[in-house]
Scaffold this active site. Structure first.
Site, PDB file in Angstrom:
ATOM      1  N   ASN A   1       6.314  -6.817 -11.059  1.00 25.42           N
ATOM      2  CA  ASN A   1       4.925  -6.883 -10.597  1.00 25.42           C
ATOM      3  C   ASN A   1       4.709  -6.093  -9.310  1.00 25.42           C
ATOM      4  OD1 ASN A   1       6.435  -9.018  -9.193  1.00 25.42           O
ATOM      5  ND2 ASN A   1       4.453  -9.635  -8.354  1.00 25.42           N
ATOM      6  N   HIS A   2       5.781  -5.706  -8.623  1.00 24.80           N
ATOM      7  CA  HIS A   2       5.623  -4.878  -7.423  1.00 24.80           C
ATOM      8  C   HIS A   2       5.746  -3.394  -7.727  1.00 24.80           C
ATOM      9  CE1 HIS A   2       5.303  -7.541  -3.840  1.00 24.80           C
ATOM     10  NE2 HIS A   2       5.705  -8.439  -4.729  1.00 24.80           N
TER      11      HIS A   2
ATOM     12  N   SER B   1      -1.360   9.030  12.186  1.00 28.14           N
ATOM     13  CA  SER B   1      -1.268   9.228  13.629  1.00 28.14           C
ATOM     14  C   SER B   1      -1.584   7.961  14.410  1.00 28.14           C
ATOM     15  CB  SER B   1      -2.247  10.328  14.058  1.00 28.14           C
ATOM     16  OG  SER B   1      -3.587   9.922  13.806  1.00 28.14           O
TER      17      SER B   1
ATOM     18  N   HIS C   1      11.666 -12.496 -10.437  1.00 28.11           N
ATOM     19  CA  HIS C   1      10.317 -12.801  -9.936  1.00 28.11           C
ATOM     20  C   HIS C   1      10.257 -13.933  -8.924  1.00 28.11           C
ATOM     21  CE1 HIS C   1       6.046 -12.373 -10.006  1.00 28.11           C
ATOM     22  NE2 HIS C   1       5.786 -13.466 -10.698  1.00 28.11           N
TER      23      HIS C   1
END
Length: 764
Positions: free
Chosen positions: A251-252, A698, A518
């Protein structure tokens, strides 16, 4: 031994020396009694440590899953921002536009490969050089470089991703493997950017090869600091040994999740020149990863789990690359939605049935039809969860003139798949569940004031939506001990599946075992459903130093799993058990204290509601009720009370003591208290949004970008902050008056500081 003479007393109170005790030893009965007392004390000591470990674990897990539900809120905001944000940069769409609505790649494979080969590698570059096809010397060079903290040049990174994408396109959705004769397949769980764990696995178990095949079961990236290095190694070994290296999607492996949990930021920091191209290519690679693996037609390996609607034959036929993100329903399926009813304007909202979106000017919804009402599953736009509450209610409703801009914050609550709306309100109100046929909250455009979804026609969902739901279940679901299948409200997506669901699926496909990942487990693995489901997790020290072990599984011809545990740490072995528990517990309690501070105004209002005499004290039960109703973390608040609040002399709780150990970082005088608390609460979301806007990383963004985005953010959440307050805030943090905001300093001003930590630092 240099300890001096031991002294004790006899039963008459007379002092006895060691020599006298040796001449007159205690009776066996007395010795047995002493041993029993020592044993009893030790058992109580271990039991207290175990209790502390358990509630520490509950805190970490509750806050982790609450964050995942917050991510659903943020993905909803991204869709809102995409539809309403006026581009300030005329050179082209922002990165978020590319990430959320990718266009067809105009470059052919040959043109893209030529483009990457033309990127110049400076002579000063001392890292590994890659040529394709890869060899063992290339992967060895990568391992050596990463151990020495040397990065891979952007050109080679793009080429590696391009070659990986070409290979994955040729792979099926479900990979079928056979256990080699006299050899074993190694199965690893979540790594989450922890390179040390991966290197330790390779050291203990051997490098990937024909003799040592591997299956990595998703969640390679996010949270840890070495996600880039991990995917480089995994993709390199996949190219080198495509028949002996399998990578399942987790799921990531999702570009929207990556925005919140660190991978996107890591890529932009490590590849400032080519970061945008790398992220877009990674997005394609992630969407092409296989979604399941089957070993010997007997063992099913998926990242999250299953549901009562999981169909492996159907999953084998889907176009997996279309599911770029499990958090967003494919847009094409929205064309099939038809609203046949009319809005019921002018009707009052039901105080008992508000979804998260309601307080942002979105429609209400009744409780799910056809589903039994759990005592913890009531109205709010999604099934029950102590974590799922309507955040927007805290700030009142959005003005009606903005209602046409918002999207429904709801969830699909079918047993086969659910993406629940994020956590919301702290009020003690019931919650609502939506119709099982409703799509994702980020894509279902609603009619203002429509207070029922019965107007949506009950019809077969389009194929794209069915495919999406099946993929969501594989990536997000969790097992439960009770039979049946229900929406996974703990995380906000996927399903809970019981032992009966597991048995039916395995029996239907002639299988005997389901391996999934998971979930972090203290020992690195866990068996449930009568041994038919194994959870494997390979990232040790996931929550805190010493919090858990990592593990991997080895399967041979007999398909009997063997577990191997480990723990990567330079310090853990030096600490005693008590010290390890103290470290983890302290970190967990600080996380809860930050939650308390971020919801201070809501908590104080609720405390004062019970404090009718204005004494500043309420009972312990009232305090626990208020804290749970606001934070919705489902924690043992009475057990945690000594670490969070102080008792008054009469045994009641001084509720203001909850906030004594915390304070703001460097408060800006121009910021009103309400805006300041909003900034504390949504600090993580704001950091993600402004990191996206800060294209060159930046740390500087223009004042106009700040104003525009904050206005959208406040409109979407229903946070009532007038434009003048936003302008004053923007001007106040433009310290050098150059028209740009140093957002890093701005975030530092809105960081919760633990006063005890500051005192320790000053004393140190």
């Amino acid at each position: 031994m240099g300890c001096g003479t031991s002294v004790t007393t006899d039963n008459k109170g007379r002092r006895l020396t060691t020599d006298e005790m040796a001449k007159n030893p205690p009776s066996p009965a007395l010795a047995m009694k002493a041993a029993i007392l020592i044993q009893r004390w030790y058992r109580r000591y271990i039991a207290r440590l175990e209790m502390r470990q358990r509630y520490t674990w509950n805190i970490f897990q509750s806050i982790e899953y609450a964050g995942e539900q917050d991510q659903l809120q943020l993905s909803s905001f991204f869709s809102f921002m995409l539809d309403n944000f006026t581009q300030l940069n005329e050179n082209g769409p922002d990165l978020i536009s590319h990430l959320l609505d990718p266009v067809v790649d105009p470059w052919s494979d040959r043109e893209r490969q030529t483009k990457y080969e033309q990127i110049t590698v400076p002579e000063s570059y001392s890292g590994p050089h890659l040529t394709f096809p890869l060899t063992v010397s290339h992967t060895n060079a990568l391992l050596s470089a990463f151990k020495e903290q040397q990065p891979l040049h952007g050109r080679y990174m793009l080429q590696l991703l391009h070659q990986t994408k070409k290979l994955l396109k040729q792979m099926p959705n479900v990979i079928h493997l056979s256990t080699p004769y006299a050899k074993e397949i190694t199965i690893c769980g979540d790594l989450h950017g922890r390179l040390d764990d991966l290197l330790l696995i390779f050291y203990k178990n051997g490098l990937p090869s024909a003799e040592t095949p591997y299956v990595f079961n998703g969640d390679f990236v996010d949270r840890g600091k070495k996600s880039v290095e991990i995917i480089i190694l995994l993709f390199a070994y996949l190219l080198l040994y495509p028949d002996h290296m399998t990578l399942n999607r987790g799921n990531h492996e999702d570009h929207i999740m990556n925005l919140r949990y660190g991978f996107t930021k890591e890529v932009m920091q490590k590849y400032k020149t080519h970061g945008r191209d790398i992220l877009l290519l990674v997005q394609d690679v992630f969407s092409l990863l296989p979604i399941a693996t089957v070993i010997d037609n007997k063992v099913l390996i998926v990242h999250g789990g299953i549901s009562d609607m999981t169909d492996l034959d159907f999953l084998s036929s889907i176009e997996r690359h279309k599911v770029k993100s499990a958090l967003r329903l494919p847009r094409r399926s929205l064309n099939h939605l038809e609203v046949t009813g009319s809005s019921r304007q002018g009707q009052p909202e039901s105080p008992r049935c508000r979804s998260r979106g309601q307080d942002h000017g979105q429609p209400e919804s009744p409780r799910c039809r056809g589903q039994p009402e759990s005592p913890r599953c009531r109205c709010r736009g999604q099934p029950e969860s102590p974590r799922c509450r309507s955040k927007g209610q805290d700030h009142g409703k959005t003005p009606k003139k903005r209602r046409h801009l918002t999207r429904q914050g709801s969830c699909s609550s079918s047993s086969s798949s659910s993406l629940c709306s994020p956590r919301g309100s702290s009020r003690l109100t019931p919650r609502c569940c939506l119709s099982p046929s409703m799509p994702s909250p980020t894509d279902a455009l609603q009619v203002p004031f429509l207070d029922s979804f019965t107007a949506l026609p009950v019809r077969q969902p389009p194929r794209e939506e069915l495919e999406w739901k099946q993929v969501v279940d594989l990536l997000w679901s969790d097992p439960k001990s009770q039979p049946g299948c229900s929406p996974n409200t703990f995380r906000g997506g996927g399903s809970y599946f019981g032992p009966d669901v597991t048995s039916r699926l395995l029996e239907r496909h002639g299988m005997s075992l389901l391996i999934r990942s998971h979930e972090c487990k203290q020992e690195g693995y866990e068996l449930c459903h009568d041994g038919q489901v194994i959870t494997i997790f390979s990232a040790s020290n996931y929550y805190e130093e010493g919090s858990n072990r990592g593990a991997y599984i080895k399967l041979g011809r007999e398909l009997v799993p063997r577990f191997f545990q480990y723990q990567v740490s330079r310090n853990t072995r030096k600490l005693t058990l008590t010290q390890r528990v103290n470290v983890a517990e302290g970190s967990a309690v600080r996380a809860v204290q930050e939650k308390l501070f971020a919801h201070r105004s809501e908590l104080m209002a609720a405390f004062q509601h019970y404090d009718t005499s204005n004494s500043g004290c309420i009972s312990v039960s009232e305090w626990a009720l208020v804290v749970e109703s606001v934070l919705r973390l489902d924690l043992p608040w009475r057990t945690l009370r000594p670490r969070l609040a102080r008792l008054a002399p009469d045994g009641s709780i001084d509720y203001q003591s909850c906030f004594e150990d915390m304070g703001p970082g460097q408060p800006i005088p121009q910021v009103t208290p309400n805006l300041a608390e909003t900034l504390y609460r949504y600090r993580t979301d704001l950091e993600i949004i402004f990191n996206i806007m800060d294209k060159d990383h930046s740390g500087q963004i223009s004042i106009e970008e700040f104003r525009q985005t904050w206005r959208l953010f406040s409109a979407h959440l229903g946070v009532e902050v007038d434009d003048r307050a936003i302008d004053e805030l923007a001007k106040s943090i433009d310290f050098n008056k150059d028209g740009s905001i140093d957002f890093n300093e701005f975030l530092e001003a809105f960081r919760v500081v633990h006063k005890l930590d500051v005192k320790d630092q000053q004393q140190g």
